[in-house]
Design a protein around this motif. Structure first.
Motif, short mmCIF file in Angstrom:
data_model
loop_
_atom_site.label_atom_id
_atom_site.label_comp_id
_atom_site.label_asym_id
_atom_site.label_seq_id
_atom_site.Cartn_x
_atom_site.Cartn_y
_atom_site.Cartn_z
N GLY A 1 0.70 -1.22 -0.28
CA GLY A 1 0.10 0.03 0.00
C GLY A 1 0.83 1.33 -0.15
O GLY A 1 0.54 2.26 -0.70
N GLN A 2 1.83 1.39 0.93
CA GLN A 2 2.69 2.68 0.85
C GLN A 2 3.54 2.79 -0.37
O GLN A 2 3.48 3.81 -0.73
CB GLN A 2 3.40 2.70 2.22
N LYS A 3 3.90 1.50 -0.93
CA LYS A 3 4.58 1.66 -2.08
C LYS A 3 4.02 2.13 -3.21
O LYS A 3 4.19 3.13 -3.91
CB LYS A 3 5.45 0.22 -2.40
N LEU A 4 2.64 1.79 -3.30
CA LEU A 4 1.74 2.03 -4.62
C LEU A 4 1.42 3.87 -4.42
O LEU A 4 1.63 4.49 -5.36
CB LEU A 4 0.59 1.34 -4.41
N LEU A 5 1.13 4.10 -3.30
CA LEU A 5 0.93 5.73 -2.86
C LEU A 5 1.98 6.20 -3.26
O LEU A 5 1.84 7.40 -3.90
CB LEU A 5 0.34 5.82 -1.45
N LEU B 1 -4.69 -0.43 7.73
CA LEU B 1 -5.15 -0.98 9.05
C LEU B 1 -5.63 -2.20 8.56
O LEU B 1 -6.85 -2.50 9.02
CB LEU B 1 -6.08 -0.14 9.72
N PRO B 2 -5.13 -3.22 7.91
CA PRO B 2 -5.63 -4.66 7.62
C PRO B 2 -6.15 -5.39 9.07
O PRO B 2 -6.86 -6.05 8.53
CB PRO B 2 -4.54 -4.99 6.92
N VAL B 3 -5.47 -5.45 9.80
CA VAL B 3 -5.96 -6.22 10.86
C VAL B 3 -7.27 -5.92 11.59
O VAL B 3 -7.96 -6.44 11.38
CB VAL B 3 -4.77 -6.13 12.25
N LEU C 1 -4.28 -2.53 -13.64
CA LEU C 1 -2.88 -2.75 -13.96
C LEU C 1 -2.24 -4.04 -13.38
O LEU C 1 -1.25 -4.87 -13.67
CB LEU C 1 -1.86 -1.71 -14.19
N LEU C 2 -2.58 -4.27 -12.08
CA LEU C 2 -2.06 -5.35 -11.11
C LEU C 2 -2.68 -6.73 -11.29
O LEU C 2 -2.07 -7.79 -11.48
CB LEU C 2 -2.18 -4.80 -9.66
N SER C 3 -4.12 -6.92 -11.10
CA SER C 3 -4.88 -7.92 -11.32
C SER C 3 -5.11 -8.26 -12.74
O SER C 3 -5.60 -9.37 -13.00
CB SER C 3 -5.91 -7.84 -10.52
N SER D 1 -9.63 -8.10 -4.38
CA SER D 1 -9.66 -9.51 -4.18
C SER D 1 -8.16 -10.19 -4.31
O SER D 1 -8.10 -11.16 -3.61
CB SER D 1 -10.82 -10.11 -4.86
N ARG D 2 -7.61 -9.81 -5.11
CA ARG D 2 -6.34 -10.32 -5.53
C ARG D 2 -5.04 -9.93 -4.74
O ARG D 2 -4.50 -10.37 -4.23
CB ARG D 2 -5.96 -10.66 -7.13
N TYR D 3 -5.10 -8.62 -4.71
CA TYR D 3 -4.19 -7.70 -4.14
C TYR D 3 -4.70 -6.66 -3.16
O TYR D 3 -5.83 -6.25 -3.31
CB TYR D 3 -3.16 -6.96 -5.11
N PRO D 4 -3.97 -6.19 -2.17
CA PRO D 4 -4.59 -5.27 -1.32
C PRO D 4 -4.34 -3.64 -1.57
O PRO D 4 -4.90 -2.78 -1.14
CB PRO D 4 -3.90 -5.49 0.05
N VAL D 5 -3.67 -3.72 -2.98
CA VAL D 5 -3.98 -2.43 -3.73
C VAL D 5 -4.46 -2.66 -5.04
O VAL D 5 -4.56 -3.83 -5.68
CB VAL D 5 -2.17 -1.98 -3.88
N ALA D 6 -4.89 -1.59 -5.86
CA ALA D 6 -5.26 -1.58 -7.12
C ALA D 6 -4.49 -0.32 -8.00
O ALA D 6 -4.50 0.78 -7.13
CB ALA D 6 -6.43 -1.72 -7.46
N LEU D 7 -4.28 -0.46 -9.17
CA LEU D 7 -3.72 0.78 -10.08
C LEU D 7 -4.67 0.71 -11.14
O LEU D 7 -4.45 -0.11 -12.23
CB LEU D 7 -2.16 0.51 -10.40
N LEU D 8 -5.59 1.56 -11.29
CA LEU D 8 -6.59 1.34 -12.26
C LEU D 8 -6.43 2.55 -13.27
O LEU D 8 -6.04 3.62 -13.04
CB LEU D 8 -8.01 1.81 -11.62
N VAL D 9 -6.61 2.07 -14.53
CA VAL D 9 -6.48 3.06 -15.96
C VAL D 9 -7.78 2.91 -16.48
O VAL D 9 -8.07 1.86 -16.90
CB VAL D 9 -5.45 2.47 -16.51
N ARG D 10 -8.18 4.14 -16.74
CA ARG D 10 -9.45 4.24 -17.56
C ARG D 10 -9.19 4.12 -19.22
O ARG D 10 -8.38 4.90 -19.51
CB ARG D 10 -10.26 5.53 -17.49
N GLU D 11 -9.84 2.92 -19.78
CA GLU D 11 -9.60 2.69 -21.10
C GLU D 11 -10.69 3.21 -21.81
O GLU D 11 -11.83 2.83 -21.57
CB GLU D 11 -9.16 1.48 -21.38
N PRO D 12 -10.55 4.42 -22.57
CA PRO D 12 -11.82 4.87 -23.30
C PRO D 12 -12.65 4.07 -24.11
O PRO D 12 -12.22 3.15 -24.75
CB PRO D 12 -11.22 6.14 -24.17
#
Length: 848
Positions: A667-671, A778-780, A805-807, A829-840
């Motif tokens: 999480g902190q790395k993606l941010l 705060l995943p716990v 882009l991750l899942s 559901s797959r990773y605790p992070v997501a990196l979303l890109v809107r594809e037109p």
């Protein structure tokens, strides 16, 4: 070179940087060999440790001896040119680290300028290059081992050999005509422009300004245009050849005029410039500095704090109190700063007092200066811009002088430590052969005399005189020397003393951190990120550096403890009862370190704990060792790791925090990689990295293994989150490549909605908000509450499809005129992070 849009007319900033610590024995050649791997990882520019000639055997390059040439031990000029050509071929940039504040004088013959100054004195061609107070007579070089005799025995070993004075293999020059035939070493020594004196004199009688308290590093006068040109000619030559994308300026706070220096540098170099500047929470670099930003300790504090649960503060405070570890951080910091100003940096304090009094000694002036230096709320004021901080410091110094002096650090008075001084006065420091280790990096420890002498009324009058003169002439010598020294006091008193004592929660005790602020609220993070985007969008951001006390992944794992403080407290009380260290602060730090770095070798843990104990200066220190206590500390790792039942208990506890720690780390790395600013990746941290403070964080990195994992990712693999750390490399690679191809201007916070909304932090980037980063915090607590349940993340409206882009999963953008709002349970559901890109979608505009 990869580009990020910047202000009109300015050369492009890197899209990202990758910090590489170059090692003697061909470091530039190694960097050239790694360039292809870094390009495939998505890095925009290689960011190196200093490249100019450093002291022989230097492991870091900050101890330069000759700024006119590339360090031969790194491969020399041809290797630099080969690296530049390779980077140009790949479309990458080079960011160089420069050190304008100081040079190494550890081996005089290695530094041509210093050798000449010692030989010829104030008439030397380069005498004005160093910040030397010639009014004090010959330069005192505190290099003599001292076993209580003032260095007399060492001087008896002095030899006159081959036209130089030699002591224990270290050569010093002889001025022409001062070694007549038949003259003995003592007679020749007395005729020089320098004197070899006991290492113990360093804290009280230095005639040259040091880098902090390190006597082997002498400050230079970069404010002089001639000195500036001499220091920068070689680096600027690379820039003129088009081989330099950026500069990282080391320790500008030590310069006489940081703003003037940076303006002169900007006049000569139009590229990306970041300054190593530690900012107090809420502080900004002076607006007049023509730089792109700082090196990112402020971003580190903001990002890492997101993953700390404020609810853990009270239980962890009770744990520290119960063990006898101090928790009154303000008191610890005040006492430690007083000690730094009055004892450790007494030479600098005395020099400022003499400027005030016209050269005569005055105890009241010295007391006033020490009180003022210990009262700054920030590292440095930049007068006149920083007048508000100056006013606060003067007011605090008035209160300090009007009340009783704070007890010296380690006295046990008022800090709740219950610790005694430990090492006896006059104990021998670490040996170099026999005797002291002069110039030891780290804080020195002398018998504590308390506050400087002088009546309170006279000291208060001296303080008022300082205030008047500084306000009247903010560029005068008095103002400049106070500003140069205040940061030294803050660094040595707070970061290198108090932070090693206030060990309640070590994840917060970081460079630029604030252990008193338990966590960062999402709203605070968003506000800081939006301000960075508006004010300095090309500032560097970071999570790990060569100076951090522990790596980002150690802090991420320790952050989990704030979510389960009672369980950790119970475990520590049990472990401490069985195998605790006798000094409470170090005991608490040791268990946190063991959990944060597990599995760790006894050798690495021993090295770290000995350094921590010496920095804390409670029972031992760098220059006043307590052998019995240090033996206890050195034996502790084997005692713990060799106790099968205890080691198994620790391993079971780590098993509970490991996976939440991975979630925090991702999480902190993606941010950090997607927020406003130019993100830096410290060497090796594209995989899990559980490093501690230097030299542990300068260990060799296994790039062969990383290259293998990168090839797997390039084939389309989406790795699980497991012990390999491949998932972190996946996040790093996708984010860095995205920064290369996408316009990430703009910043839009995205609040989640639903019962677990506080466990998500998300924002959108780009002119059309077409890139979204999402992280779990705060995943716990999230798991304990039943997971995400019906919590959703409303996304910016726009036609097309959102792709992670991750899942690799896609999510519809939503019906016309309404935003998409995927369930976070599906999105993450797959990773605790997501990196979303809107594809037109069909007929939709591009993301721009």
């Amino acid at each position: 070179m990869s580009e990020t849009p910047r202000r009109e007319g300015a050369p492009p900033a890197p899209t990202s940087t990758y910090r590489l610590q170059l090692r003697p024995g061909g470091g530039l050649g190694d960097a050239r060999a790694l360039a292809g791997y870094l390009d495939r990882l998505g890095v925009g520019a290689l960011y190196t440790a200093p490249l100019l000639t450093a002291a022989p055997g230097s492991a870091h390059g900050y101890d330069g001896v000759d700024p006119r040439a590339v360090c031969p031990e790194l491969g020399g000029e041809q290797a630099r040119q080969d690296l530049a050509a390779r980077l140009r071929e790949l479309g990458m940039g080079l960011v160089a680290d420069i050190v304008p504040n100081h040079m190494s004088v550890a081996l005089p013959e290695a530094n041509p300028w210093w050798w000449e100054v010692l030989r010829d004195g104030p008439d030397a061609e380069h005498a004005g290059h160093f910040d030397i107070d010639w009014s004090r007579g010959p330069i005192e070089l505190p290099v003599l081992p001292d076993d209580g005799d003032g260095g007399a025995a060492a001087l008896d070993r002095l030899e006159l050999r081959d036209g130089a004075l030699v002591l224990d293999g270290r050569r010093h020059p002889v001025a022409p005509g001062t070694d007549p035939p038949g003259a003995g070493p003592a007679e020749v020594h007395a005729a020089q422009h320098y004197r070899l004196v006991s290492w113990r004199r360093a804290a009280e009688a230095m005639s040259y300004r040091r880098f902090f308290d390190v006597t082997d590093l002498a400050a230079v006068r970069a404010e002089d245009p001639e000195v500036f040109d001499a220091l920068h000619a070689e680096v600027l030559r690379w820039a003129d050849r088009g081989e330099l994308a950026g500069l990282r300026v080391d320790h500008p706070d030590g310069l006489a005029d940081p703003g003037g220096y940076l303006r002169r540098l900007r006049d000569r170099f139009p590229g990306w410039i970041v300054a190593e500047k530690i900012l107090h929470p809420g502080e900004e670099p002076p607006a007049s500095w023509p730089i792109d930003g700082t090196t990112g300790y402020d971003a580190l504090r903001e990002v890492c704090g997101l993953f700390v649960d404020p609810a853990g503060e009270a239980p962890l405070t009770r744990l520290a109190d119960s063990l006898g570890a101090p928790t009154d951080l303000p008191h610890l910091e005040e006492a430690a700063k007083e000690w730094a100003a009055g004892v450790l940096l007494a030479a600098e304090t005395d020099r400022i007092a003499r400027v005030l009094t016209g050269g005569r000694p005055d105890p009241a002036a010295r007391r006033a200066v020490a009180a003022l230096l210990a009262s700054f709320p920030v590292y440095r004021t930049y007068l006149p811009e920083g007048e508000r901080y100056w006013t606060r410091a003067v007011a605090a110094a008035r209160r300090r002088l009007s009340g009783p002096p704070a007890p010296p650090p380690g006295s046990g008075a008022g800090d709740g430590s219950g610790a005694d001084e430990g090492a006896p006065d006059g104990a021998a420091p670490p040996p170099r052969g026999k005797g002291a280790r002069p110039g030891e990096a780290g804080a020195a420890r002398e018998p504590h005399p308390g506050a400087p002498s002088g009546g309170a009324a006279a000291a208060l009058a001296a303080l008022e005189e300082i205030d008047r003169r500084v306000r009247e002439d903010p560029a005068g010598e008095l103002a400049v020397r106070i500003q140069q020294t205040s940061g030294m006091v803050m660094a040595k008193g707070v970061e290198d003393t108090a932070f090693y004592r206030a060990t309640r929660f070590a994840a917060l005790n970081e460079v630029g951190g604030d252990p008193g602020a338990f966590g960062t609220a999402p709203e605070e993070f968003h506000a800081a990120a939006a301000r960075r985007e508006a004010v300095r969008p090309a500032a560097m951001t970071t999570l790990s550096t060569h100076d951090t006390k522990r790596s980002e992944d150690v802090r991420a794992r320790l952050a989990v403890l704030s979510e389960m403080p009672e369980e950790f407290a119970a475990a520590v009380r049990d472990w401490s009862r069985r195998r605790g260290l006798s000094e409470p602060s170090l005991d608490l730090l040791a268990w946190q370190t063991l959990v944060g770095t597990w599995p760790i070798s006894a050798e690495r843990l021993r090295g770290y704990l000995l350094k921590a104990a010496r920095e804390a200066k409670l029972r031992t220190s760098w220059t006043d060792r307590d052998p019995a206590f240090e033996e206890e500390v050195a034996a502790w790792p084997e005692r713990v790791l060799g106790d099968e039942r205890l080691a198994a208990d620790v391993a079971r506890f780590v098993d509970r925090v490991r996976r939440p720690g991975w979630s925090n780390a991702l999480g902190q790395k993606l941010l950090q990689l997607t927020m406003p600013g130019v993100p830096d990746v410290y060497q090796g941290t594209e995989l899990w990295d559980l490093s501690l403070v230097d030299p542990d964080n300068r260990r060799a990195v296994d790039f062969t293994a990383r290259d293998v994992l990168l090839e797997r990712l390039e084939s389309g693999r989406r790795p699980p989150v497991d012990a390999t750390g491949e998932a972190k490399m996946h996040v790093v690679r996708q984010a860095l490549h995205l920064r290369r191809r996408a316009d990430l201007r703009g910043y839009l916070p995205l609040p989640a909605a639903g019962p677990a909304a506080r466990h998500a932090v998300a924002f959108a980037r780009g002119p059309r908000a077409a890139v979204v980063a999402v992280a779990t915090r705060l995943p716990v607590g999230l798991a304990a509450a039943g997971g995400w349940r019906s919590t959703v993340l409303p996304l910016p409206w726009g036609r097309g499809t959102w792709r992670d882009l991750l899942s690799g999963r896609s999510f519809p953008a939503g019906p016309p005129g309404a935003p998409a709002a995927p369930r976070l349970g599906d999105l993450l559901s797959r990773y605790p992070v997501a990196l979303l890109v809107r594809e037109p979608g069909p007929g939709a505009p591009d993301q721009g």
